[in-house]
Design a protein around this motif. Structure first.
Motif: not given
Length: 154
Positions: A61-62, A58-59, A77, A79, A64, A73
């Motif tokens: 997020s940790r 996924s995009s 991750e 999570n 910018d 990008t």
């Protein structure tokens, strides 16, 4: 960006599970698995995700991603991971990189999966295999940014 850590705990074996042509000293049995991954941070959640073909991409997020000229990008991750249960000392959590958190957690999960008590095993009877794309990047970046710029010439 952090990538999955997969740890395999290997023990020498004389159980006969290796091909008979190998000497006993070269036989290995996979005794425990520990996984910290974007696809799951427990063995059951990881295997379910893999066998059902669920993507963990996924995009990012940790951080910018718009502040960096990144060609990509998206990432897998990890999570909802809390390293505290895997460390005896809270200072160890603060002083170690997230990659180390993953490796320690995967090690302890592999020992648990194997049913091996950590205190009674001798180091020479265990082997470890860890896979990572670039462990320690977060610490490397943080420490590199602390280096002052060179002084201006007079």
């Amino acid at each position: 960006m952090h990538f999955s850590t997969l740890l395999l705990l290997l023990c020498p074996s004389t159980l006969g599970l290796a091909p008979p042509s190998l000497p006993d000293a070269q036989r290995v049995v996979l005794t425990g698995l520990g996984v910290i991954s974007g696809a799951g941070s427990t063995l059951p959640s990881f295997t379910t995700s893999v066998f059902e073909g669920r993507s963990s991409i996924s995009s990012v997020s940790r951080f910018d991603t718009s502040t960096y000229p990144l060609p990509c990008t998206v990432a897998s991750e990890v999570n909802e991971f809390d390293p505290k249960p895997f460390f005896d000392n809270p200072k160890s959590v603060r002083s170690n990189d997230r990659y180390t958190h993953f490796a320690v957690a995967a090690s302890k999960l592999a020992l648990e999966d194997a049913g091996l008590p950590t205190a009674s095993e001798t180091p020479s009877s265990l082997g470890v295999m860890i896979g990572s794309a670039f462990g320690g990047a977060e610490t490397f970046e943080r420490e590199t940014l602390k280096v002052p710029p060179p002084p201006s010439p007079p």
